[in-house]
Design an enzyme around this catalytic site. Structure first.
Site, short mmCIF file in Angstrom:
data_model
loop_
_atom_site.label_atom_id
_atom_site.label_comp_id
_atom_site.label_asym_id
_atom_site.label_seq_id
_atom_site.Cartn_x
_atom_site.Cartn_y
_atom_site.Cartn_z
N ARG A 1 -2.85 25.17 -3.62
CA ARG A 1 -1.39 25.22 -2.88
C ARG A 1 -0.80 25.35 -5.12
O ARG A 1 -1.63 25.08 -5.92
CB ARG A 1 -1.22 22.92 -3.14
CG ARG A 1 -1.46 22.75 -1.89
CD ARG A 1 -1.14 21.50 -2.33
NE ARG A 1 -1.91 20.93 -0.53
CZ ARG A 1 -1.23 20.37 -0.23
NH1 ARG A 1 0.24 19.23 -0.15
NH2 ARG A 1 -1.55 19.96 0.96
N HIS B 1 8.86 5.31 3.85
CA HIS B 1 10.06 6.38 5.05
C HIS B 1 10.96 5.58 5.65
O HIS B 1 11.86 6.57 5.80
CB HIS B 1 9.50 7.65 6.27
CG HIS B 1 8.25 8.14 4.59
ND1 HIS B 1 8.73 9.60 3.93
CD2 HIS B 1 7.10 8.48 4.67
CE1 HIS B 1 7.66 9.87 3.26
NE2 HIS B 1 6.32 8.76 3.84
N THR C 1 -2.93 17.79 4.94
CA THR C 1 -1.28 16.16 5.42
C THR C 1 -0.71 16.46 6.69
O THR C 1 -1.30 15.44 6.69
CB THR C 1 0.14 17.55 4.00
OG1 THR C 1 -0.95 17.85 3.02
CG2 THR C 1 0.52 16.30 4.21
N LYS D 1 11.69 6.95 -3.35
CA LYS D 1 12.05 7.96 -2.21
C LYS D 1 13.16 7.98 -2.12
O LYS D 1 14.42 7.66 -2.51
CB LYS D 1 11.37 7.72 -0.67
CG LYS D 1 9.85 8.48 -1.40
CD LYS D 1 8.78 8.38 0.19
CE LYS D 1 6.87 8.95 -1.02
NZ LYS D 1 6.22 9.08 0.17
N SER E 1 5.81 9.68 8.85
CA SER E 1 6.74 10.77 7.97
C SER E 1 6.31 12.49 7.69
O SER E 1 7.53 13.70 7.62
CB SER E 1 7.06 10.94 5.98
OG SER E 1 5.66 11.75 5.87
N SER F 1 -6.49 -0.01 11.77
CA SER F 1 -5.33 0.82 11.16
C SER F 1 -5.16 1.32 12.28
O SER F 1 -5.96 2.04 12.41
CB SER F 1 -6.52 0.97 9.91
OG SER F 1 -5.52 2.05 9.43
N THR G 1 -2.85 -2.29 -15.47
CA THR G 1 -2.23 -1.03 -15.04
C THR G 1 -1.17 -2.13 -15.95
O THR G 1 -0.16 -2.35 -15.33
CB THR G 1 -2.40 0.01 -14.35
OG1 THR G 1 -2.21 1.54 -14.81
CG2 THR G 1 -1.75 -0.61 -13.04
N THR H 1 8.49 1.64 -1.11
CA THR H 1 8.21 2.41 -2.46
C THR H 1 9.78 2.83 -2.85
O THR H 1 11.16 2.49 -2.23
CB THR H 1 7.99 4.02 -2.11
OG1 THR H 1 7.84 4.84 -3.27
CG2 THR H 1 9.01 4.39 -0.82
C1 LIG Z 1 4.69 8.82 -0.51
C2 LIG Z 1 3.75 7.81 0.34
C3 LIG Z 1 3.10 6.61 -0.07
C4 LIG Z 1 3.16 6.25 -1.42
O1 LIG Z 1 4.50 5.75 -2.50
P1 LIG Z 1 4.45 6.46 -3.44
O2 LIG Z 1 5.88 5.57 -4.06
O3 LIG Z 1 4.80 8.17 -3.81
O4 LIG Z 1 3.19 6.65 -3.96
C5 LIG Z 1 2.69 5.74 0.61
N1 LIG Z 1 3.24 5.50 2.08
C6 LIG Z 1 3.73 6.44 2.48
C7 LIG Z 1 3.51 6.85 4.13
C8 LIG Z 1 4.01 7.84 1.84
O5 LIG Z 1 4.50 8.63 2.77
#
Ligand SMILES: *Cc1c(COP(=O)(O)O)cnc(C)c1O
Length: 433
Positions: A21, A219, A365, A250, A191, A139, A279, A247
């Site tokens: 990539r 998503h 992916t 996004k 997604s 799952s 962390t 998240t």
């Molecule tokens: C991008 C993604 C995540 C991770 O989220 P980030 O905040 O980017 O780490 C989790 N689940 C799915 C389905 C995703 O596409």
């Protein structure tokens, strides 16, 4: 041991499989989203303007003036970093407020924020499952890597159910004793294909067989539901799901991830998950900008309406030109290529010849043979930019000898809905005038 050689061989293997990539060096323009500057390799001093068509900042919240202002103002007031892990020194008021916003968004008693969505799945799934005695995790076959890693790390029994196949899930659940602990993990909106899970039917069988449920709404949060609570909100099902994960990076345009659930579930993850304990936490400015985006999308539907409109318009225009858009009911516009090398070539040609940025989506992916361009229209794309995109893709398809479909003229708005007004954020408008 030739260490250097070992790593360069690993890279070469990827290159021979066309899986290596290359990232484009881009600079987003916060005033002119979705426009960015691209610095081609070797010509870094001569940036070119490009239109981004593959951002997961689905609504442009990352460039919304209120969201930027929250970030800047909070950094000025409270500094750049959080100062460590929350157990030692890093809990701050903006993150406490963000968690209250998120719990409220999903109608849950509590929420817990992590440094990313990836970490929230790893921590949430593995911690909850490992605290349940003799738990079996079920799952979905197409779950995201972060969920798979969470399942692995839980270290308990697992079974994979065929993607979105509720009958298969029921068969697996029915084979277990009713009183065995079972955790069913799945996504609301996948997604890469843009398909949506049959959430209600999944919940029906989970309730029938006394299974706990965990949904990834990454998503969908911000994008669906009257307040941006995701598909589970849109379908009135959030209260029947035990854990909702999302998240902040996004649809909400910032960074971080979270789970929302009952007090005991959230407190257990907070207290036991090493991915949380060891962390450092998000900086106050990031928490404040995420909270600003969440708040904004709780009360405004204009961004969601324009987003769906632009996605529908883009699909329509591409289909009318014979570009093979993969069918789905969501805002994702996957265009089928089916060949790794051609997918990369198409992406490179779009960027170089047409100033359009769309990353190729190749294995791992998606499955080999289903390589695609994944297009994500936003409320900030214009009708003129859609027309440019169609023209560019037709040129690329012809040049690379890619397969056209029979052009499909489908009604754009079955219910003759009026197109929503252009969605230009206040500051952008000022810049354009
Ligand atoms: C991008 C993604 C995540 C991770 O989220 P980030 O905040 O980017 O780490 C989790 N689940 C799915 C389905 C995703 O596409």
């Amino acid at each position: 041991m030739d260490y250097e050689r070992c790593f360069s061989d690993a890279i070469d293997r990827l290159k021979t499989e066309d899986r290596y990539r290359i990232f484009a060096d881009l600079e987003r323009d916060a005033q002119r989203f979705p426009t960015a500057l691209w610095r081609p390799e070797g010509e870094e001093d001569h940036p070119r303007e490009v239109t981004v068509w593959c951002s997961n900042d689905y609504l442009g919240m990352g460039v919304h003036p209120d969201v930027i202002e929250a970030s800047v103002e909070t950094a000025r007031a409270h500094g750049a970093g959080a100062g460590g892990t929350r157990n030692i020194s890093g809990t701050h008021h903006p993150i406490v407020r963000l968690e209250a916003e998120l719990a409220d968004l999903h109608g849950k008693a509590a929420a817990l924020v992590f440094t990313s969505g990836w970490i929230s799945n790893l921590a949430g799934i593995s911690t909850l499952a490992s605290l349940l005695p003799n738990c079996l995790i079920l799952s979905d076959a197409l779950n995201h890597n972060s969920m798979i890693e969470g399942v692995r790390r839980a270290g308990c029994d697992k079974k994979v159910w065929r993607h979105n196949d509720v009958a298969h899930l029921e068969q697996l659940l029915a084979a277990e004793p009713l009183d065995r602990a079972k955790l069913v993990v799945f996504e609301s909106l996948y997604s890469m294909d843009g398909d949506i899970a049959p959430i209600e039917a999944i919940l029906d069988v989970c309730e029938k067989y006394h299974a706990m449920t965990y949904i990834d709404e990454v998503h969908a949060v911000g994008l669906y539901g009257a307040h941006g609570g995701g598909v589970s909100e849109r379908e009135g099902l959030a209260h029947r799901i035990d854990v909702i994960e999302g998240t902040l990076a996004k649809g909400f345009g910032a960074l971080g991830g979270y789970i929302a659930a009952s007090k005991a579930m959230v407190d257990a993850v907070r207290s036991y998950a090493p991915q949380f304990i060891f962390t450092s936490t998000l900086p106050p400015s990031v928490a404040a900008s995420a909270a600003a985006a969440v708040r904004l999308l709780k009360t405004s539907n204009a961004e969601r309406e324009r987003h769906q409109h632009m996605a529908r318009l883009t699909k329509h225009a591409l289909r009318a030109a014979g570009i093979p858009v993969m069918e789905n009911p969501s805002h994702i516009v996957p265009v089928f290529v089916g060949d790794a090398r051609k997918c990369k070539a198409a992406s490179a040609m779009l960027l170089d010849r047409h100033a359009i940025y769309i990353q190729p989506i190749n294995y791992p992916t998606v499955a080999t043979g289903t390589e695609r361009l994944r297009i994500t229209p936003t409320p900030a794309h214009s009708e003129a930019q859609v027309a440019e995109l169609v023209e560019a893709l037709v040129d690329v398809w012809k040049t690379l000898g890619l397969q056209f479909e029979e052009a499909k003229i489908i009604p754009l708005f079955p219910r003759a809905a009026k197109a929503p007004a252009e969605c230009v954020y206040p500051e952008m408008k000022k810049a354009a005038e």
